[in-house]
Design an enzyme around this catalytic site. Structure first.
Site, PDB file in Angstrom:
ATOM      1  N   ASP A   9      27.567 -10.457   7.899  1.00 45.14           N
ATOM      2  CA  ASP A   9      28.483  -9.717   7.908  1.00 45.14           C
ATOM      3  C   ASP A   9      28.083  -8.634   9.169  1.00 45.14           C
ATOM      4  O   ASP A   9      26.849  -8.631   9.453  1.00 45.14           O
ATOM      5  CB  ASP A   9      28.678  -8.783   6.574  1.00 45.14           C
ATOM      6  CG  ASP A   9      29.618  -7.662   6.528  1.00 45.14           C
ATOM      7  OD1 ASP A   9      30.583  -7.772   7.079  1.00 45.14           O
ATOM      8  OD2 ASP A   9      29.164  -6.652   6.222  1.00 45.14           O
ATOM      9  N   ASP A  11      29.468  -4.814   9.804  1.00 44.46           N
ATOM     10  CA  ASP A  11      29.390  -3.389   9.439  1.00 44.46           C
ATOM     11  C   ASP A  11      28.543  -3.123   8.192  1.00 44.46           C
ATOM     12  O   ASP A  11      28.777  -3.771   7.052  1.00 44.46           O
ATOM     13  CB  ASP A  11      30.709  -2.779   9.034  1.00 44.46           C
ATOM     14  CG  ASP A  11      31.405  -2.974  10.458  1.00 44.46           C
ATOM     15  OD1 ASP A  11      30.863  -2.793  11.674  1.00 44.46           O
ATOM     16  OD2 ASP A  11      32.683  -3.478  10.535  1.00 44.46           O
TER      17      ASP A  11
END
Length: 188
Positions: A9, A11
């Site tokens: 991922d 953020d």
């Protein structure tokens, strides 16, 4: 021979979580992220980012803004010896204010469309891969494959973190940070 990869991922995992981040001046790598990515790469993992970017669908920033920040981030990482093999993004939302991105797609996590695409494009062995993120949806591929998942940090609801720690999610474990997750992965 099939490859292995670290699905990341963005953020809250590679960079500090900031609501709808799109400005270079607001970007900040999480502590130890660069070193962790370098270690995973050295251990033979492809580095693949899979990120939901609903800020595009919400009209907070544009696809061009995302691409500008992404290009900068990739350059920063490359200058420190880290090569991200590919970045996959989902800019969609079923009820998006921006009509061009109003879509109930299979690429928005927790759906697995982008993971499956990466597995095909890179000829990956899912059982040799690991999905790492700060939300349980970042580990969704672990529910349908033998891909390992590692939930990191404290951005997820505490009851979900506790459930992961208790073993309630298939193939998903918990680590404090990306650095800890990579350490768990390569020092097994």
């Amino acid at each position: 021979m099939k490859q292995k990869a670290l699905f990341l991922d963005r953020d809250g995992t590679i960079n500090v979580e900031k609501d709808y981040l799109y400005k270079i001046e607001d970007f900040e790598f999480t502590q130890g992220a660069v070193e962790a990515l370098r270690a995973a790469q050295k251990a033979g993992y492809k580095l693949i980012v899979i990120t939901n970017q609903s800020g595009i669908a919400r009209g907070y920033y544009t696809l061009r803004d995302f691409e500008k920040l992404n290009h900068w981030m990739l350059g920063q990482l490359a200058s420190q010896g880290v090569n991200i093999d590919k970045v996959y993004l989902c800019p969609h939302l079923p009820d998006a204010p921006v009509p061009a991105y109003r879509k109930d797609c299979d690429c928005r996590k927790p759906k697995t469309g982008l993971f499956e695409l990466a597995i095909r494009e890179f000829d990956l062995d899912a059982s040799a891969c690991c999905a790492v993120g700060d939300k349980i949806r970042d580990c969704c591929i672990s529910e349908i494959t033998d891909c390992r998942g590692i939930l990191i940090g404290h951005n997820e609801k505490q009851e979900i973190i506790d459930s992961v720690k208790a073993g309630a999610f298939k193939n998903v474990s918990y680590a404090e940070s990306l650095a800890d997750a990579v350490d768990m992965l390569i020092n097994v």
